[in-house]
Each structure stands twice: as C-alpha cells, then as structure tokens.
Scaffold this active site. Structure first.
Site, PDB file in Angstrom:
ATOM      1  N   HIS A   8       0.858  -1.181   0.000  1.00 55.69           N
ATOM      2  CA  HIS A   8       0.000   0.000   0.000  1.00 55.69           C
ATOM      3  C   HIS A   8       0.893   1.230   0.000  1.00 55.69           C
ATOM      4  CE1 HIS A   8      -3.137   2.821   1.181  1.00 55.69           C
ATOM      5  NE2 HIS A   8      -3.976   1.900   0.740  1.00 55.69           N
ATOM      6  N   ASP A  17      -8.009  -5.299   0.066  1.00 59.86           N
ATOM      7  CA  ASP A  17      -8.512  -6.160  -1.004  1.00 59.86           C
ATOM      8  C   ASP A  17      -8.105  -7.613  -0.874  1.00 59.86           C
ATOM      9  OD1 ASP A  17      -9.956  -4.265  -2.384  1.00 59.86           O
ATOM     10  OD2 ASP A  17      -8.186  -3.507  -3.406  1.00 59.86           O
TER      11      ASP A  17
HETATM   12  N1  ACO Z   1       4.191  -7.686  -4.722  1.00 61.75           N
HETATM   13  C1  ACO Z   1       5.527  -7.660  -4.856  1.00 61.75           C
HETATM   14  N2  ACO Z   1       6.297  -6.569  -4.673  1.00 61.75           N
HETATM   15  C2  ACO Z   1       5.672  -5.436  -4.324  1.00 61.75           C
HETATM   16  C3  ACO Z   1       4.277  -5.369  -4.155  1.00 61.75           C
HETATM   17  C4  ACO Z   1       3.527  -6.547  -4.364  1.00 61.75           C
HETATM   18  N3  ACO Z   1       2.205  -6.547  -4.227  1.00 61.75           N
HETATM   19  N4  ACO Z   1       3.919  -4.107  -3.818  1.00 61.75           N
HETATM   20  C5  ACO Z   1       5.056  -3.397  -3.776  1.00 61.75           C
HETATM   21  N5  ACO Z   1       6.128  -4.192  -4.073  1.00 61.75           N
HETATM   22  C6  ACO Z   1       7.540  -3.805  -4.074  1.00 61.75           C
HETATM   23  C7  ACO Z   1       7.891  -3.002  -5.318  1.00 61.75           C
HETATM   24  O1  ACO Z   1       8.350  -3.849  -6.362  1.00 61.75           O
HETATM   25  C8  ACO Z   1       8.976  -2.095  -4.785  1.00 61.75           C
HETATM   26  O2  ACO Z   1      10.151  -2.869  -4.671  1.00 61.75           O
HETATM   27  P1  ACO Z   1      11.606  -2.168  -4.929  1.00 61.75           P
HETATM   28  O3  ACO Z   1      11.738  -1.133  -3.837  1.00 61.75           O
HETATM   29  O4  ACO Z   1      12.565  -3.302  -4.816  1.00 61.75           O
HETATM   30  O5  ACO Z   1      11.536  -1.577  -6.297  1.00 61.75           O
HETATM   31  C9  ACO Z   1       8.527  -1.775  -3.362  1.00 61.75           C
HETATM   32  O6  ACO Z   1       7.740  -2.906  -2.969  1.00 61.75           O
HETATM   33  C10 ACO Z   1       7.696  -0.503  -3.245  1.00 61.75           C
HETATM   34  O7  ACO Z   1       6.570  -0.627  -4.119  1.00 61.75           O
HETATM   35  P2  ACO Z   1       6.001   0.540  -5.036  1.00 61.75           P
HETATM   36  O8  ACO Z   1       5.351  -0.064  -6.230  1.00 61.75           O
HETATM   37  O9  ACO Z   1       7.076   1.555  -5.275  1.00 61.75           O
HETATM   38  O10 ACO Z   1       4.935   1.161  -4.049  1.00 61.75           O
HETATM   39  P3  ACO Z   1       3.747   2.112  -4.452  1.00 61.75           P
HETATM   40  O11 ACO Z   1       3.401   2.845  -3.228  1.00 61.75           O
HETATM   41  O12 ACO Z   1       4.074   2.892  -5.684  1.00 61.75           O
HETATM   42  O13 ACO Z   1       2.568   1.093  -4.862  1.00 61.75           O
HETATM   43  C11 ACO Z   1       0.754  -0.425  -4.665  1.00 61.75           C
HETATM   44  C12 ACO Z   1       1.558   0.696  -3.980  1.00 61.75           C
HETATM   45  C13 ACO Z   1       0.311   0.034  -6.063  1.00 61.75           C
HETATM   46  C14 ACO Z   1      -0.502  -0.694  -3.847  1.00 61.75           C
HETATM   47  C15 ACO Z   1       1.631  -1.697  -4.768  1.00 61.75           C
HETATM   48  O14 ACO Z   1       1.983  -2.143  -3.463  1.00 61.75           O
HETATM   49  C16 ACO Z   1       0.951  -2.826  -5.540  1.00 61.75           C
HETATM   50  O15 ACO Z   1       1.064  -2.874  -6.772  1.00 61.75           O
HETATM   51  N6  ACO Z   1       0.230  -3.750  -4.833  1.00 61.75           N
HETATM   52  C17 ACO Z   1      -0.529  -4.789  -5.519  1.00 61.75           C
HETATM   53  C18 ACO Z   1      -1.850  -4.225  -6.029  1.00 61.75           C
HETATM   54  C19 ACO Z   1      -2.837  -3.971  -4.921  1.00 61.75           C
HETATM   55  O16 ACO Z   1      -3.056  -4.802  -4.051  1.00 61.75           O
HETATM   56  N7  ACO Z   1      -3.472  -2.796  -4.981  1.00 61.75           N
HETATM   57  C20 ACO Z   1      -4.515  -2.415  -4.016  1.00 61.75           C
HETATM   58  C21 ACO Z   1      -4.019  -1.328  -3.122  1.00 61.75           C
HETATM   59  S1  ACO Z   1      -5.234  -0.947  -1.905  1.00 61.75           S
HETATM   60  C22 ACO Z   1      -6.366  -0.046  -2.732  1.00 61.75           C
HETATM   61  O17 ACO Z   1      -6.093   0.692  -3.639  1.00 61.75           O
HETATM   62  C23 ACO Z   1      -7.725  -0.193  -2.353  1.00 61.75           C
END
Ligand code: ACO
Length: 428
Positions: free
Chosen positions: A307, A364
C-alpha cells in the site's frame, strides 16, 4: 512563533511556512515557491505531495490507524450502519435519530431511475465489464439532471444530487450485473434497507421467490463501511481533480469509478481472487508465487499486498480477515481459496523481501473471499468497492467545492525536444 522551513539554492535562501494538522502531520507550504525561486517540486505519483487540507479521514500508515471524522474504523464497523457512516462522512457529524430517519427516507424515495436508462443499458454488450457500465450510467445522470451542470447550484440542489447518487448507485450496480447475466432488471424495493434492496435487485429472478439472507445483508453493510473513505487515494484525487474544473458531481464520481477500476487500486479485489484461483489450479504452491512476486524480471505482483500509505497492517484488512472467517462459518461455506490466502499471507509476512519493504495485506486481500461467499461474482467485486466508496467520494467532492479549491493543474519538467523547424513530409 510558527514553524518554517528554509531552502537554499544558488546562494539564495528562501523561507516557507510549515503548517501542522490536528494529528500533528506537518507540511511545507510551497505555494509561492516558483514565484520567488523559479523552482517547482517534482514528485511523480505524488508520493510526498499533499494536495489539500481535509477534515474527513485520518490515516496513519505507520501505525495502521484509520478514522472517519475522528471515529475509529474498528468502532464504526462494529456499531454503525453504512448509511449512518455515509451521513457522517458527508455532513461531518453523526446524525441524530431524526436526521438519520430523514436521510434514509430521502435516499429510499430516489432509488428508482429514469426508464430510459434501460435503453442505455440495452446498448451494452452482455460481456461488458460492470465497472464500465456503472461509470457510464452514473455519468448519464448529468444528462437526466442537466441542472447539475450549473456549478453555482444552491446547497439544497447539491444535496438532491447527493441523495440521487446514493439512492441510484445500488440500482445501477445491480443492473450492470443483470446486463451481464442476460436477466431482466429488478426495480428497487423501498420497503427494504439499503443493502437488502441491493441484494434483491441483484439476485431476485422473476421465476423464483427471493428472500434476502440477513447474514449476507449485514456482512455487506460492514464491508461497505470499511470501504467508505480513504483520504486522498487515486480515485478520490480523481474525483476532486475532475470536480475542481466545475464538472458536474455525476461526471466527477463517474471519473472516480474509472480510476478505482485499475488493478493497482480497487480492481485488486478481482485480481486477488483470480490470483488465488490460479495458485489453486497450479497445485496450491504459495511459495512459487511468492518467488514470482519477488522476481524483478517477472511482472507478477502479489495482488492485495502493499500500500502506498500503510507500512503496517491495513486496519481494514485485519477486520475483513476476521469477518471472512465469521461470514464463511455462518453461511457454512468452505472455500479452499481462503486457506491458500492465509498460507500466502503467512509466507509473505515471514519473507525478508516483504518485511524489508513493509508489505502487508491490504483491504482487497480478503474482501473478495467474503464477496464470493455472499454469492457476488468476481467481476462485480470492484463495483461493490465503488458502492462502498461513494459517500467518501461525495464528501471529498463537497469539501473541495466548499473550500473553493482552485482547479487542479500540476506542472511538469519538460524533457522533450527543444525548438526545431518543421520539415515537409517529402523531405523527411
Ligand atoms: N508484490 C511484490 N512486490 C511489491 C508489491 C507486491 N504486491 N507491492 C510493492 N512491491 C515492491 C515493489 O516492487 C517495490 O520494490 P523495490 O523497492 O525493490 O523496487 C517496493 O515494494 C515498493 O513498491 P512501489 O510499487 O514503489 O509502491 P507504491 O506505493 O508505488 O505502490 C501499490 C503501492 C500500487 C498498492 C503496490 O503495493 C501494488 O502494486 N500492490 C498490488 C496491487 C494492490 O493490491 N493494490 C490495491 C491497493 S489498496 C487499494 O487501492 C484499495
């Protein structure tokens, strides 16, 4: 003396006020930054950018805290109802009994939609994703109520639009599902409460009698409360952004629905179930999928994990996980996917990659499992989220309007070609 922050650039020093909110979050006010220094800030994804001052929802991502208008989500989800929470979010205070009765009565009186909406619905192919149908039908309200296009509507007129939205959204959501199923639509039943009416419109068929299961209606009401607002997320910021151009409330909410649809936002609830199903079909090896999620060369992400703001347990996920066990137990549903989800969660929470990045299950991760147990099909999950988020979007739109916020218009750092002369096509 109030706080300030200093910026030093090319030998000059600039001072900016620091404002602090009621929960001691502080921000540098950089409204004059470009005027005095020629600089702008660059923050893709707005990771450190406050877009507004808001009095609606507080969340502390480090501590896993979420409060609507000061009330803890844990308490509201236990003691309140969705419509009471909607009132709280939109008008700022919990209603008195008389206010609550008047509010629910108004909403009940507006559940019916213009008969011509059925013609619009009939134009969609039956395989249309219900989120696309929902956002289109909500936007079409601008056409049915053209007065809403006037940005200077009175408070009373705005309230009527708010009531219409809350009243008609369940009708549209159920009809989007009926379109997909090829079933005739059901009209609202104003003798029922908000969630029971929605469930009846979703599931009743002309060939059978349908009784709303109170366990299902209560569980749904709780889920809607958990989704009701979440401060300046992607869809809410979209609602405020579109609203800031003085587009109608219907157009603004429709835009929010579209923003919610994406798998990185509300669409994640559908993606989670699809992911869990894929893991099950592939032999149920959670570790294999954990490894895929960690592999930077693999686009796969663990859906329902991570998140932007929560770097601790999402408090909604905690409540939903517990509710999943309760609801499945009470309905007598055994879903093998719930076991896979728990195994995956346990493995991820003990894996260094997820620990280092503070990745926890979000709202979710378990919500889809409950929706499924309630009989709601997978591609309706994000519609359910939209139904829950509606009062939050409305409250945020209303706050933006009442604060007379300026049109949302970020700047950029241009990195394209510098000035050059045009060459005719035969000379290229
Ligand atoms: N699985 C694997 N790796 C992940 C995940 C995941 N679900 N989420 C984040 N990471 C990793 C990224 O690859 C990144 O790694 P790095 O630092 O080595 O490059 C690090 O964690 C930070 O992630 P970001 O993508 O930079 O974080 P951001 O805040 O931009 O994204 C998000 C947040 C979009 C929710 C992301 O965690 C994600 O894609 N999660 C899966 C989708 C999801 O569940 N979305 C629902 C969110 S809740 C809502 O909107 C209601």
């Amino acid at each position: 003396m109030s706080d300030s922050a200093k910026l030093s650039y090319k030998g000059q020093e600039y001072e900016f006020p620091v404002i602090t909110g009621t929960e001691n979050e502080s921000a540098i006010e950089i409204g004059k930054l470009r005027d005095v220094s020629g600089l702008i800030t660059l923050d893709p994804g707005y990771k450190n950018t406050g877009a507004t001052k808001s009095a609606i929802t507080f969340l502390d991502g480090e501590e896993g805290v979420l409060r609507y208008r000061g009330y803890r989500i844990e308490e509201l989800s236990k003691k309140s109802t969705f419509l009471e929470v909607a009132y709280l979010l939109i008008y700022g205070e919990l209603p008195t009994q008389a206010e609550y009765d008047a509010f629910t009565k108004e909403i009940t009186l507006h559940t019916l939609v213009h008969e011509d909406i059925k013609k619009i619905l009939a134009g969609f192919p039956s395989n249309a994703h219900p989120m696309g149908v929902l956002s289109s039908l909500i936007c079409s309200l601008s056409a049915f109520y053209p007065d809403s296009l006037n940005p200077n509507q009175s408070e009373e007129e705005v309230n009527l639009s708010i009531v219409r939205l809350l009243a008609k959204m369940p009708t549209f959501a159920a009809w989007a599902f009926k379109n997909k199923m090829g079933h005739p639509v059901n009209y609202p039943d104003n003798s029922l409460d908000y969630c029971s009416n929605f469930l009846k419109m979703m599931f009743a068929l002309p060939a059978e009698t349908y009784e709303v299961d109170p366990i299902v209606a209560t569980a749904l009401d709780k889920l809607l409360i958990l989704h009701a607002d979440h401060e300046q997320n992607c869809s809410t910021s979209t609602v405020r952004m579109v609203g800031s151009s003085q587009a109608s409330i219907y157009a603004s909410i429709s835009a929010g629905i579209n923003a919610l649809w994406g798998p990185l936002h509300g669409g994640a609830n559908q993606s989670v179930i699809e992911m869990l199903e894929a893991i099950k079909a592939d032999g149920g090896d959670a570790k294999k999928y954990l490894d895929k999620a960690k592999d930077k060369n693999d686009p796969f992400r663990l859906m329902g994990f991570g998140h932007r703001v929560y770097k601790n347990f999402d408090p909604r996920a905690k409540i939903i996980k517990q509710a999943a066990d309760e609801v499945l137990g009470r309905l007598g549903v055994a879903d093998p996917v719930l076991d896979i989800a728990k195994e995956l969660e346990y493995a991820a929470l003990n894996d260094q990659y997820f620990i280092d990045r503070k990745l926890y299950p979000n709202v979710d991760f378990y919500s889809g499992i409950i929706y499924r147990a309630l009989g709601i099909p997978t591609d309706m999950f994000t519609v359910m989220f939209a139904l829950g988020r509606l009062p939050g979007w409305i409250a945020q739109w209303k706050e933006m309007r009442e604060n007379k916020e300026p049109i949302g218009r970020p700047r950029q750092v241009y990195v394209g070609a510098t000035e050059r002369d045009y060459t005719f096509i035969n000379k290229r």
